[in-house]
Motif scaffolding. Structure first.
Motif, PDB file in Angstrom:
ATOM      1  N   THR A   1       0.896  -1.178   0.102  1.00  0.00           N
ATOM      2  CA  THR A   1       0.143  -0.051   0.000  1.00  0.00           C
ATOM      3  C   THR A   1       0.933   1.302   0.079  1.00  0.00           C
ATOM      4  O   THR A   1       0.579   2.171  -0.585  1.00  0.00           O
ATOM      5  CB  THR A   1      -0.880   0.264   1.363  1.00  0.00           C
ATOM      6  N   ALA A   2       1.931   1.010   0.636  1.00  0.00           N
ATOM      7  CA  ALA A   2       2.886   2.455   0.819  1.00  0.00           C
ATOM      8  C   ALA A   2       3.526   2.401  -0.628  1.00  0.00           C
ATOM      9  O   ALA A   2       3.559   3.875  -0.897  1.00  0.00           O
ATOM     10  CB  ALA A   2       3.967   2.116   1.936  1.00  0.00           C
ATOM     11  N   VAL A   3       3.731   1.428  -0.888  1.00  0.00           N
ATOM     12  CA  VAL A   3       4.571   1.618  -2.439  1.00  0.00           C
ATOM     13  C   VAL A   3       3.589   2.402  -3.418  1.00  0.00           C
ATOM     14  O   VAL A   3       3.947   3.155  -4.142  1.00  0.00           O
ATOM     15  CB  VAL A   3       4.900   0.249  -3.037  1.00  0.00           C
ATOM     16  N   ARG A   4       2.239   1.958  -3.145  1.00  0.00           N
ATOM     17  CA  ARG A   4       1.079   2.149  -4.575  1.00  0.00           C
ATOM     18  C   ARG A   4       1.126   3.716  -4.105  1.00  0.00           C
ATOM     19  O   ARG A   4       0.964   4.586  -4.755  1.00  0.00           O
ATOM     20  CB  ARG A   4       0.203   1.697  -4.340  1.00  0.00           C
ATOM     21  N   SER A   5       0.889   4.156  -2.868  1.00  0.00           N
ATOM     22  CA  SER A   5       0.844   5.605  -2.593  1.00  0.00           C
ATOM     23  C   SER A   5       1.869   6.377  -2.892  1.00  0.00           C
ATOM     24  O   SER A   5       1.547   7.677  -3.268  1.00  0.00           O
ATOM     25  CB  SER A   5       0.217   5.827  -0.974  1.00  0.00           C
ATOM     26  N   ARG A   6       2.972   5.799  -2.670  1.00  0.00           N
ATOM     27  CA  ARG A   6       4.019   6.704  -3.014  1.00  0.00           C
ATOM     28  C   ARG A   6       4.535   7.025  -4.426  1.00  0.00           C
ATOM     29  O   ARG A   6       4.634   8.131  -4.878  1.00  0.00           O
ATOM     30  CB  ARG A   6       5.612   6.230  -2.398  1.00  0.00           C
ATOM     31  N   ALA A   7       4.180   5.854  -5.099  1.00  0.00           N
ATOM     32  CA  ALA A   7       4.189   5.743  -6.537  1.00  0.00           C
ATOM     33  C   ALA A   7       3.128   6.886  -7.089  1.00  0.00           C
ATOM     34  O   ALA A   7       3.349   7.669  -7.988  1.00  0.00           O
ATOM     35  CB  ALA A   7       3.993   4.645  -7.125  1.00  0.00           C
ATOM     36  N   LYS A   8       1.880   6.895  -6.424  1.00  0.00           N
ATOM     37  CA  LYS A   8       0.940   7.655  -7.183  1.00  0.00           C
ATOM     38  C   LYS A   8       1.272   9.219  -6.849  1.00  0.00           C
ATOM     39  O   LYS A   8       1.173  10.096  -7.702  1.00  0.00           O
ATOM     40  CB  LYS A   8      -0.307   7.407  -6.484  1.00  0.00           C
ATOM     41  N   ARG A   9       1.899   9.697  -5.589  1.00  0.00           N
ATOM     42  CA  ARG A   9       2.266  10.563  -5.326  1.00  0.00           C
ATOM     43  C   ARG A   9       3.460  11.335  -5.979  1.00  0.00           C
ATOM     44  O   ARG A   9       3.504  12.364  -6.668  1.00  0.00           O
ATOM     45  CB  ARG A   9       2.494  10.760  -3.940  1.00  0.00           C
ATOM     46  N   ALA A  10       4.468  10.288  -6.316  1.00  0.00           N
ATOM     47  CA  ALA A  10       5.366  10.761  -6.998  1.00  0.00           C
ATOM     48  C   ALA A  10       5.200  11.120  -8.392  1.00  0.00           C
ATOM     49  O   ALA A  10       5.679  11.910  -9.158  1.00  0.00           O
ATOM     50  CB  ALA A  10       6.673   9.471  -6.821  1.00  0.00           C
ATOM     51  N   LEU A  11       4.337  10.147  -8.970  1.00  0.00           N
ATOM     52  CA  LEU A  11       3.881  10.383 -10.213  1.00  0.00           C
ATOM     53  C   LEU A  11       3.439  11.828 -10.674  1.00  0.00           C
ATOM     54  O   LEU A  11       3.528  12.229 -11.625  1.00  0.00           O
ATOM     55  CB  LEU A  11       3.083   9.171 -10.752  1.00  0.00           C
ATOM     56  N   ALA A  12       2.438  11.970  -9.785  1.00  0.00           N
ATOM     57  CA  ALA A  12       1.737  13.123  -9.897  1.00  0.00           C
ATOM     58  C   ALA A  12       2.869  14.291  -9.734  1.00  0.00           C
ATOM     59  O   ALA A  12       2.791  15.490 -10.624  1.00  0.00           O
ATOM     60  CB  ALA A  12       0.658  13.241  -8.538  1.00  0.00           C
ATOM     61  N   LYS A  13       3.976  14.270  -8.958  1.00  0.00           N
ATOM     62  CA  LYS A  13       4.641  15.639  -8.937  1.00  0.00           C
ATOM     63  C   LYS A  13       5.583  15.395 -10.359  1.00  0.00           C
ATOM     64  O   LYS A  13       5.833  16.571 -10.951  1.00  0.00           O
ATOM     65  CB  LYS A  13       5.811  15.168  -8.061  1.00  0.00           C
ATOM     66  N   VAL A  14       5.835  14.234 -10.656  1.00  0.00           N
ATOM     67  CA  VAL A  14       6.701  14.252 -11.920  1.00  0.00           C
ATOM     68  C   VAL A  14       5.871  14.676 -13.014  1.00  0.00           C
ATOM     69  O   VAL A  14       6.257  15.464 -13.988  1.00  0.00           O
ATOM     70  CB  VAL A  14       7.187  12.894 -12.123  1.00  0.00           C
ATOM     71  N   ARG A  15       4.536  14.315 -13.227  1.00  0.00           N
ATOM     72  CA  ARG A  15       3.708  14.779 -14.244  1.00  0.00           C
ATOM     73  C   ARG A  15       3.797  16.202 -14.222  1.00  0.00           C
ATOM     74  O   ARG A  15       3.454  16.969 -15.306  1.00  0.00           O
ATOM     75  CB  ARG A  15       2.399  14.048 -13.954  1.00  0.00           C
ATOM     76  N   ALA A  16       3.488  16.668 -12.847  1.00  0.00           N
ATOM     77  CA  ALA A  16       3.417  18.140 -12.893  1.00  0.00           C
ATOM     78  C   ALA A  16       4.513  19.114 -13.450  1.00  0.00           C
ATOM     79  O   ALA A  16       4.314  19.998 -14.073  1.00  0.00           O
ATOM     80  CB  ALA A  16       3.072  18.746 -11.356  1.00  0.00           C
ATOM     81  N   THR A  17       5.678  18.288 -13.189  1.00  0.00           N
ATOM     82  CA  THR A  17       7.071  19.184 -13.595  1.00  0.00           C
ATOM     83  C   THR A  17       7.003  18.898 -15.180  1.00  0.00           C
ATOM     84  O   THR A  17       7.381  19.969 -15.857  1.00  0.00           O
ATOM     85  CB  THR A  17       8.194  18.654 -12.917  1.00  0.00           C
ATOM     86  N   LEU A  18       6.971  17.430 -15.532  1.00  0.00           N
ATOM     87  CA  LEU A  18       7.115  17.393 -17.014  1.00  0.00           C
ATOM     88  C   LEU A  18       6.019  17.959 -17.681  1.00  0.00           C
ATOM     89  O   LEU A  18       6.639  18.430 -19.003  1.00  0.00           O
ATOM     90  CB  LEU A  18       7.224  15.803 -17.092  1.00  0.00           C
ATOM     91  N   GLY A  19       4.998  17.846 -17.195  1.00  0.00           N
ATOM     92  CA  GLY A  19       3.784  18.302 -18.018  1.00  0.00           C
ATOM     93  C   GLY A  19       4.180  19.864 -18.537  1.00  0.00           C
ATOM     94  O   GLY A  19       3.543  20.194 -19.865  1.00  0.00           O
ATOM     95  N   ASP A  20       4.500  20.678 -17.373  1.00  0.00           N
ATOM     96  CA  ASP A  20       4.749  22.158 -17.741  1.00  0.00           C
ATOM     97  C   ASP A  20       5.526  22.237 -18.955  1.00  0.00           C
ATOM     98  O   ASP A  20       5.711  23.128 -19.909  1.00  0.00           O
ATOM     99  CB  ASP A  20       5.372  22.713 -16.841  1.00  0.00           C
ATOM    100  N   HIS A  21       6.572  21.442 -19.181  1.00  0.00           N
ATOM    101  CA  HIS A  21       7.375  21.588 -20.073  1.00  0.00           C
ATOM    102  C   HIS A  21       7.245  20.469 -21.504  1.00  0.00           C
ATOM    103  O   HIS A  21       7.923  20.810 -22.464  1.00  0.00           O
ATOM    104  CB  HIS A  21       9.094  21.381 -19.750  1.00  0.00           C
TER     105      HIS A  21
END
Lengths: 236, 167
Positions: B136-156
């Motif tokens: 569960t911790a892996v899933r939630s960390r992955a989800k949170r991290a993915l959202a952050k990465v998406r936010a940064t990558l998505g801008d550019h």
């Protein structure tokens, strides 16, 4: 797979170490060093195991021989530290046939009717239990080796809500029981020594194993029994 | 074939992949080389018939060594104050700059989760075992991290659409 997988691959596919051969050579050299250190560590652990096995052998020989005091082959007792960090285990130098005599050296008295107690559960662990009469009172003494920290071992055996506790004594941890000092028929101590041996000493108020209601309290108190349990005379 | 020769063959085959994972974790070529070298050294020290899955062992060693280094470091990697101007997604070098920025904003464990999940496609349970986390911790960390990465990558990289962590 997500698009991030694709991004990862696109971003890194052309990445490579500057000099793979050099990196590999360094890794092998460092790995060989790690392997050598690991072997040295394993060797030290194995030596420790051999030393422990020697201690058990001495204990076993002591059990089966009539020699008054087998020669100590293990190291001298370590200085008693408050929190011992896996001290080397000494050997029990008193054969089970001479427990009474050693007891009397610590608490003077006349010893009669000394005999071994055939307790397999103790013998199988490299310990022994011996019984004898001290001034006409039946005494039982058990020595068993244990692994781990004395304090932890002592507290692990304390039942919750049992009224038991563990207190620091000279050279170990003694399990205290609210009943052990009030017992009419017998009194006992159980001490986990820092050197890795548990000493259990019990005295009855008479010469019989069940004690007697007419015998009054046992003649030795908890401090006397703890003095026996923590005496260095048992170990070489 | 000697034991050392077997290791050399393995190391040559796995080194590029380990190096790429190391780069994603470190964000720096030199530190990635050091990490790869230390990982291979540890694998070499362990190499033998009892090492059943050297590739998995190497991957686990790489990630754990990196996390261990992160804990020991007195100063932590910080995200760049400002992103390089006008990164162009089509160029791999620029993509690396943006990706490095995005990953540097993640906590070390989150970064390790993302690399293991999305570079190596390691199952959630295995990631948990490697990092000492519950699934569960892996899933939630992955989800949170993915959202952050998406936010940064998505801008550019507006054309990039990252799917959500679903496994």
């Amino acid at each position: 797979m997500t698009d991030l997988t694709d991004v990862f691959h696109r971003a890194t596919d052309d990445l490579a170490p500057g000099s793979p051969d050099l990196l590999l050579r360094r890794a092998v050299r460092r790995g060989a060093d790690l392997r050598r250190r690991r072997r040295i560590t394993n060797g030290a652990v194995a030596l420790g195991g051999v030393a422990a096995a020697c201690a058990v052998v001495v204990l076993t020989i002591g059990r089966s021989t009539d020699a008054a005091v087998p020669p100590p082959i293990a190291e001298q007792p370590t200085t008693q530290a408050t929190v011992p960090a896996a001290p080397p285990k000494p050997a029990v130098v008193v054969s089970r046939h001479h427990v009474g005599a050693t007891f009397a050296r610590i608490i003077p008295g006349s010893i009669t009717d000394e005999h071994d107690t055939p307790a397999d559960r103790v013998h199988s662990r490299g310990g022994y239990e011996s019984a004898f009469d001290w001034n006409g009172h039946l005494v039982s003494l058990m020595i068993t080796p244990f692994h781990g920290d004395a304090a932890q071992k002592c507290w692990a055996g304390v039942g919750k809500g049992s009224g038991q506790s563990c207190v620091r004594v000279d050279g170990g941890w003694s399990k205290r029981d609210v009943m052990m000092d009030d017992q009419a028929y017998n009194r006992w101590v159980s001490v986990y020594l820092d050197n890795g041996f548990r000493m259990w000493v019990l005295i009855y108020n008479s010469g019989s194993e069940k004690g007697t209601s007419a015998g009054g309290p046992p003649p030795l108190g908890v401090p006397d029994l703890e003095k026996v349990a923590t005496s260095p005379l048992w170990f070489g | 074939v000697t034991r050392d020769q077997q290791f050399t063959e393995f190391a040559r085959a796995r080194m590029p992949h380990l190096y790429r994972a190391a780069w994603l974790l470190c964000g720096d070529r030199h530190r990635a080389e050091d990490l790869t070298q230390e990982t291979l050294a540890k694998v070499f020290a362990k190499w033998g018939p009892r090492l059943e899955n050297p590739a998995a062992y190497a991957r686990t060693t790489l990630v754990r060594t990196w996390i261990s280094h992160q804990r020991r470091r007195t100063h932590h990697e910080r995200p760049l104050a400002a992103l390089p101007e006008s990164p162009v997604a089509a160029d791999d070098a620029d993509l690396r700059v943006v990706l490095r920025t995005a990953l540097s904003e993640l906590a070390p464990l989150d970064r390790a989760v993302v690399v293991l999940r999305y570079l190596d496609d390691v199952p959630v349970d295995d990631v948990g075992r490697m990092l000492g986390l519950s699934p569960t911790a892996v899933r939630s960390r992955a989800k949170r991290a993915l959202a952050k990465v998406r936010a940064t990558l998505g801008d550019h990289m507006p054309d990039l659409e990252l799917t959500q962590e679903s496994r």
